[in-house]
Write a protein that holds these residues in place. Structure first.
Motif, PDB file in Angstrom:
ATOM      1  N   LEU A   1       0.827  -1.202   0.000  1.00 53.50           N
ATOM      2  CA  LEU A   1       0.000   0.000   0.000  1.00 53.50           C
ATOM      3  C   LEU A   1       0.866   1.259   0.000  1.00 53.50           C
ATOM      4  O   LEU A   1       0.552   2.239  -0.684  1.00 53.50           O
ATOM      5  CB  LEU A   1      -0.911  -0.013   1.225  1.00 53.50           C
ATOM      6  CG  LEU A   1      -1.994   1.060   1.311  1.00 53.50           C
ATOM      7  CD1 LEU A   1      -2.868   1.064   0.072  1.00 53.50           C
ATOM      8  CD2 LEU A   1      -2.849   0.846   2.560  1.00 53.50           C
ATOM      9  N   ASP A   2       1.969   1.256   0.745  1.00 52.97           N
ATOM     10  CA  ASP A   2       2.886   2.399   0.750  1.00 52.97           C
ATOM     11  C   ASP A   2       3.484   2.623  -0.633  1.00 52.97           C
ATOM     12  O   ASP A   2       3.586   3.757  -1.110  1.00 52.97           O
ATOM     13  CB  ASP A   2       4.011   2.181   1.771  1.00 52.97           C
ATOM     14  CG  ASP A   2       3.519   2.331   3.205  1.00 52.97           C
ATOM     15  OD1 ASP A   2       4.224   1.826   4.106  1.00 52.97           O
ATOM     16  OD2 ASP A   2       2.458   2.937   3.423  1.00 52.97           O
ATOM     17  N   ASP A   3       3.906   1.533  -1.274  1.00 51.68           N
ATOM     18  CA  ASP A   3       4.487   1.660  -2.618  1.00 51.68           C
ATOM     19  C   ASP A   3       3.474   2.248  -3.593  1.00 51.68           C
ATOM     20  O   ASP A   3       3.791   3.129  -4.403  1.00 51.68           O
ATOM     21  CB  ASP A   3       4.959   0.290  -3.125  1.00 51.68           C
ATOM     22  CG  ASP A   3       6.163  -0.225  -2.358  1.00 51.68           C
ATOM     23  OD1 ASP A   3       6.421  -1.449  -2.424  1.00 51.68           O
ATOM     24  OD2 ASP A   3       6.853   0.582  -1.701  1.00 51.68           O
ATOM     25  N   LEU A   4       2.243   1.754  -3.530  1.00 46.75           N
ATOM     26  CA  LEU A   4       1.202   2.262  -4.414  1.00 46.75           C
ATOM     27  C   LEU A   4       0.918   3.731  -4.110  1.00 46.75           C
ATOM     28  O   LEU A   4       0.804   4.555  -5.030  1.00 46.75           O
ATOM     29  CB  LEU A   4      -0.077   1.436  -4.251  1.00 46.75           C
ATOM     30  CG  LEU A   4      -1.314   1.983  -4.984  1.00 46.75           C
ATOM     31  CD1 LEU A   4      -1.087   1.979  -6.492  1.00 46.75           C
ATOM     32  CD2 LEU A   4      -2.552   1.167  -4.624  1.00 46.75           C
ATOM     33  N   SER A   5       0.797   4.081  -2.838  1.00 44.96           N
ATOM     34  CA  SER A   5       0.473   5.460  -2.468  1.00 44.96           C
ATOM     35  C   SER A   5       1.531   6.429  -2.963  1.00 44.96           C
ATOM     36  O   SER A   5       1.217   7.465  -3.564  1.00 44.96           O
ATOM     37  CB  SER A   5       0.333   5.576  -0.951  1.00 44.96           C
ATOM     38  OG  SER A   5      -0.721   4.777  -0.476  1.00 44.96           O
ATOM     39  N   ASP A   6       2.794   6.117  -2.706  1.00 43.83           N
ATOM     40  CA  ASP A   6       3.879   7.021  -3.115  1.00 43.83           C
ATOM     41  C   ASP A   6       3.867   7.246  -4.619  1.00 43.83           C
ATOM     42  O   ASP A   6       3.948   8.383  -5.105  1.00 43.83           O
ATOM     43  CB  ASP A   6       5.233   6.452  -2.687  1.00 43.83           C
ATOM     44  CG  ASP A   6       5.416   6.465  -1.175  1.00 43.83           C
ATOM     45  OD1 ASP A   6       6.314   5.754  -0.689  1.00 43.83           O
ATOM     46  OD2 ASP A   6       4.667   7.176  -0.495  1.00 43.83           O
ATOM     47  N   SER A   7       3.751   6.165  -5.372  1.00 49.12           N
ATOM     48  CA  SER A   7       3.808   6.283  -6.828  1.00 49.12           C
ATOM     49  C   SER A   7       2.566   6.953  -7.388  1.00 49.12           C
ATOM     50  O   SER A   7       2.652   7.813  -8.272  1.00 49.12           O
ATOM     51  CB  SER A   7       3.979   4.894  -7.461  1.00 49.12           C
ATOM     52  OG  SER A   7       5.208   4.319  -7.081  1.00 49.12           O
ATOM     53  N   LEU A   8       1.393   6.574  -6.882  1.00 44.85           N
ATOM     54  CA  LEU A   8       0.150   7.112  -7.428  1.00 44.85           C
ATOM     55  C   LEU A   8       0.010   8.597  -7.128  1.00 44.85           C
ATOM     56  O   LEU A   8      -0.339   9.390  -8.021  1.00 44.85           O
ATOM     57  CB  LEU A   8      -1.043   6.345  -6.864  1.00 44.85           C
ATOM     58  CG  LEU A   8      -2.425   6.803  -7.356  1.00 44.85           C
ATOM     59  CD1 LEU A   8      -2.536   6.665  -8.868  1.00 44.85           C
ATOM     60  CD2 LEU A   8      -3.536   6.014  -6.666  1.00 44.85           C
ATOM     61  N   LEU A   9       0.284   9.016  -5.900  1.00 40.67           N
ATOM     62  CA  LEU A   9       0.122  10.429  -5.555  1.00 40.67           C
ATOM     63  C   LEU A   9       1.103  11.300  -6.329  1.00 40.67           C
ATOM     64  O   LEU A   9       0.740  12.386  -6.799  1.00 40.67           O
ATOM     65  CB  LEU A   9       0.302  10.625  -4.053  1.00 40.67           C
ATOM     66  CG  LEU A   9      -0.790   9.999  -3.179  1.00 40.67           C
ATOM     67  CD1 LEU A   9      -0.443  10.143  -1.704  1.00 40.67           C
ATOM     68  CD2 LEU A   9      -2.154  10.616  -3.463  1.00 40.67           C
ATOM     69  N   ALA A  10       2.336  10.842  -6.478  1.00 41.29           N
ATOM     70  CA  ALA A  10       3.306  11.609  -7.274  1.00 41.29           C
ATOM     71  C   ALA A  10       2.866  11.687  -8.735  1.00 41.29           C
ATOM     72  O   ALA A  10       2.983  12.734  -9.382  1.00 41.29           O
ATOM     73  CB  ALA A  10       4.688  10.970  -7.169  1.00 41.29           C
ATOM     74  N   HIS A  11       2.341  10.583  -9.243  1.00 40.23           N
ATOM     75  CA  HIS A  11       1.876  10.563 -10.631  1.00 40.23           C
ATOM     76  C   HIS A  11       0.708  11.530 -10.842  1.00 40.23           C
ATOM     77  O   HIS A  11       0.682  12.280 -11.821  1.00 40.23           O
ATOM     78  CB  HIS A  11       1.452   9.136 -10.998  1.00 40.23           C
ATOM     79  CG  HIS A  11       0.666   9.055 -12.272  1.00 40.23           C
ATOM     80  ND1 HIS A  11       1.251   9.137 -13.509  1.00 40.23           N
ATOM     81  CD2 HIS A  11      -0.679   8.917 -12.485  1.00 40.23           C
ATOM     82  CE1 HIS A  11       0.315   9.044 -14.446  1.00 40.23           C
ATOM     83  NE2 HIS A  11      -0.861   8.917 -13.849  1.00 40.23           N
ATOM     84  N   LEU A  12      -0.263  11.519  -9.945  1.00 43.09           N
ATOM     85  CA  LEU A  12      -1.425  12.384 -10.100  1.00 43.09           C
ATOM     86  C   LEU A  12      -1.022  13.861 -10.078  1.00 43.09           C
ATOM     87  O   LEU A  12      -1.516  14.656 -10.883  1.00 43.09           O
ATOM     88  CB  LEU A  12      -2.441  12.106  -8.985  1.00 43.09           C
ATOM     89  CG  LEU A  12      -3.075  10.709  -8.968  1.00 43.09           C
ATOM     90  CD1 LEU A  12      -4.027  10.583  -7.783  1.00 43.09           C
ATOM     91  CD2 LEU A  12      -3.804  10.409 -10.267  1.00 43.09           C
ATOM     92  N   THR A  13      -0.130  14.220  -9.167  1.00 40.75           N
ATOM     93  CA  THR A  13       0.315  15.614  -9.094  1.00 40.75           C
ATOM     94  C   THR A  13       1.037  16.028 -10.365  1.00 40.75           C
ATOM     95  O   THR A  13       0.792  17.101 -10.926  1.00 40.75           O
ATOM     96  CB  THR A  13       1.229  15.812  -7.871  1.00 40.75           C
ATOM     97  OG1 THR A  13       0.491  15.534  -6.686  1.00 40.75           O
ATOM     98  CG2 THR A  13       1.744  17.247  -7.807  1.00 40.75           C
ATOM     99  N   TYR A  14       1.946  15.171 -10.842  1.00 43.65           N
ATOM    100  CA  TYR A  14       2.684  15.500 -12.066  1.00 43.65           C
ATOM    101  C   TYR A  14       1.726  15.644 -13.245  1.00 43.65           C
ATOM    102  O   TYR A  14       1.841  16.573 -14.063  1.00 43.65           O
ATOM    103  CB  TYR A  14       3.721  14.421 -12.366  1.00 43.65           C
ATOM    104  CG  TYR A  14       4.389  14.608 -13.714  1.00 43.65           C
ATOM    105  CD1 TYR A  14       4.039  13.804 -14.799  1.00 43.65           C
ATOM    106  CD2 TYR A  14       5.345  15.590 -13.901  1.00 43.65           C
ATOM    107  CE1 TYR A  14       4.638  13.986 -16.038  1.00 43.65           C
ATOM    108  CE2 TYR A  14       5.947  15.786 -15.138  1.00 43.65           C
ATOM    109  CZ  TYR A  14       5.592  14.980 -16.199  1.00 43.65           C
ATOM    110  OH  TYR A  14       6.172  15.167 -17.428  1.00 43.65           O
ATOM    111  N   GLU A  15       0.765  14.733 -13.366  1.00 44.75           N
ATOM    112  CA  GLU A  15      -0.163  14.787 -14.497  1.00 44.75           C
ATOM    113  C   GLU A  15      -0.994  16.064 -14.466  1.00 44.75           C
ATOM    114  O   GLU A  15      -1.225  16.699 -15.505  1.00 44.75           O
ATOM    115  CB  GLU A  15      -1.083  13.564 -14.463  1.00 44.75           C
ATOM    116  CG  GLU A  15      -2.016  13.474 -15.669  1.00 44.75           C
ATOM    117  CD  GLU A  15      -2.787  12.175 -15.677  1.00 44.75           C
ATOM    118  OE1 GLU A  15      -3.788  12.087 -14.944  1.00 44.75           O
ATOM    119  OE2 GLU A  15      -2.379  11.252 -16.389  1.00 44.75           O
ATOM    120  N   GLU A  16      -1.452  16.462 -13.284  1.00 47.90           N
ATOM    121  CA  GLU A  16      -2.250  17.683 -13.184  1.00 47.90           C
ATOM    122  C   GLU A  16      -1.444  18.906 -13.597  1.00 47.90           C
ATOM    123  O   GLU A  16      -1.962  19.809 -14.272  1.00 47.90           O
ATOM    124  CB  GLU A  16      -2.758  17.836 -11.752  1.00 47.90           C
ATOM    125  CG  GLU A  16      -3.841  16.830 -11.394  1.00 47.90           C
ATOM    126  CD  GLU A  16      -4.073  16.705  -9.903  1.00 47.90           C
ATOM    127  OE1 GLU A  16      -3.307  17.327  -9.133  1.00 47.90           O
ATOM    128  OE2 GLU A  16      -5.002  15.977  -9.503  1.00 47.90           O
TER     129      GLU A  16
END
Length: 496
Positions: free
Chosen positions: A468-483
């Motif tokens: 869950l930590d691995d997913l959270s770190d990657s997903l949140l960084a990805h969403l911010t970059y995409e926005e």
């Protein structure tokens, strides 16, 4: 009063309410995505309802990319200057140079004493603040400690780490001695509405200018930051009207009095979005027009269309570079805003998963209790289980990314081929996130099917938390970059 000609900056001032910690973090992330310059947090260690300011700023720093982080203002009597200097330098290193430090001489002395601080007279508190700034700036410069003052000492100190940029010091000042200290040593002056309302600002500003000249400094060397509070409505009172009213009133404060940074008290994401998307760009334009002598009357519609570059307003294609400064109509801004809304839903749902797993890990809830809690959530289905919930969430993320890969990304690439590196990175990140989702699924199977089973030296609950930590770190960084990367392209070209 003078306009010092400084670039305008804007930010938010959310309350560090411990019962709304998720909302505070989301507001900070929203400010970052919307391009505001500052997230500023008050500091009252004796206030039971507040989170610790430095801990909160550190977490905000880890979840944002560009917004600057500041105390507004740090409670110096409860934060020894060497420790405060090290905390600020550390966060500056970790965030790539995004820290600014607001300082106060002290207030609410009963609370300070109850928390272990010393009660000081007004004169003593100003002297202590001056000494503290000397200690902290020496620390940041990497100078061996040799300062010996009445209130603080750094003699024999070996300072470090050094911050990665010059940390601006803001001072909240109203009284003559504090104004003089601000003029001598501060990078910025930060008054607040309620303590210094607009009618009081010209006199305070003039005193600060005179004191700066007397100290051998130019008045424009001291940025004027103003903590403001208001709401949108139909009133003609200050910061109680429409976004256009707000912009005109902030323009008056900027060009008429010299305030160049506005930090707005905010608790609601809708308010922050409207402030950033409507008030900020119009204020920038009105100030620019005033400075250029362009004060002709314009209708609200003309005010908004003046934010659209010619190559956008006439329908012609435009090349978009990430980070470029563009102004768009509300209709155009609604398109990237929708992407943020989708992402915010994903963030909220992910936080719910994290909270449930956290409760199970800490022994506050069994898997059965977690099932019962999850059954009340929006995304629910019959025979709900911890595994079923996470499985449903993973399907939503995967579906969102599939829609982007097959629809939105090709459309944007056809519209603007220069976006290929950005879109390639986003597609590759989708692949990584898909693998992390698979890993989370496997960890869930191990937890729900065999909660006590040991595998490769790792308990299933630990494996689930790690996944869950691995997913959270990657997903949140990805969403911010995409926005950030797709904000302007989506405003120009839409979803397709």
């Amino acid at each position: 009063m003078p306009d010092y000609g400084l670039d305008l900056e804007f930010g938010i001032f959310p309350s560090p309410d411990a019962t709304r910690h998720r909302e505070v973090l989301e507001l900070a992330q929203l400010a970052d995505v919307l391009g505001l310059e500052h997230v500023s947090i008050q500091d009252h260690p004796y206030q039971a309802a507040h989170l610790d300011t430095w801990t909160l700023l550190s977490l905000i720093g880890s979840r944002t990319n560009q917004v600057r982080l500041s105390t507004n203002v740090a409670n110096l009597p409860l934060r020894p200057p060497v420790v405060l200097a090290k905390a600020a330098a550390t966060l500056d290193v970790l965030t790539g140079g995004r820290v600014e430090l607001g300082l106060g001489a002290g207030a609410f002395w009963d609370g300070i004493v109850a928390a272990g601080g010393r009660r000081l007279t007004p004169g003593e508190s100003v002297d202590a603040l001056a000494e503290a700034i000397t200690v902290m700036r020496g620390f940041w410069a990497g100078e061996p400690g040799r300062f010996e003052g009445r209130h603080y000492s750094s003699r024999g100190l070996r300072p470090g780490p050094r911050p990665v940029h010059h940390i601006p010091v803001w001072l909240g000042a109203y009284k003559p001695r504090m104004i003089r200290l601000t003029a001598r040593v501060a990078d910025a002056w930060v008054p607040s509405m309620g303590y210094a309302d607009p009618p009081a600002l010209p006199d305070l500003n003039a005193r600060l200018d005179d004191a700066a000249v007397a100290a051998g400094r130019a008045p424009q060397d001291i940025r004027r930051i103003y903590n403001v509070f208001g709401r949108f409505g139909a009133s003609s009172d200050l910061l109680r009207g429409t976004p256009k009213d707000w912009a005109e009133q902030l323009t008056d404060l900027a060009v008429g009095i010299g305030m160049s940074t506005f930090i707005v008290g905010a608790e609601d994401p809708g308010f922050v979005r409207r402030f950033a998307e409507e008030v900020v760009p119009l204020t920038r334009e009105l100030v620019a027009a005033e400075r250029e002598g362009d004060t002709e009357e314009r209708t609200p519609a003309e005010d908004m269309t003046r934010h659209v570059p010619k190559d956008l307003s006439d329908g012609a294609p435009a090349s978009i570079s990430t980070g470029s400064v563009r102004r768009f109509t509300p209709q155009q801004l609604a398109i990237p805003a929708h992407l943020v809304e989708v992402h915010d839903h994903l963030r909220a749902e992910l936080e719910q998963v994290r909270d449930i797993v956290r409760q199970v890990r800490e022994g506050h809830a069994s898997v059965g209790t977690a099932r019962s809690a999850i059954s009340t959530m929006t995304m629910r289905q019959n025979n709900w289980t911890l595994g079923a919930y996470c499985e449903s969430y993973c399907r939503i993320v995967t579906g969102h990314h599939t829609n982007e890969d097959l629809g939105m990304f090709p459309h944007l690439l056809r519209s603007d081929p220069t976006l290929r590196p950005v879109l390639t990175r986003l597609h590759d990140e989708h692949e990584v996130i898909a693998q992390l989702l698979d890993g989370l699924d496997r960890a869930l199977v191990a937890l729900v099917a065999e909660p006590g089973h040991e595998s490769s030296g790792q308990r299933p609950l630990d494996a689930l938390s790690d996944a869950l930590d691995d997913l959270s770190d990657s997903l949140l960084a990805h969403l911010t970059y995409e926005e950030e990367a797709l904000h302007d392209p989506l405003a120009v070209h839409g979803f397709g």
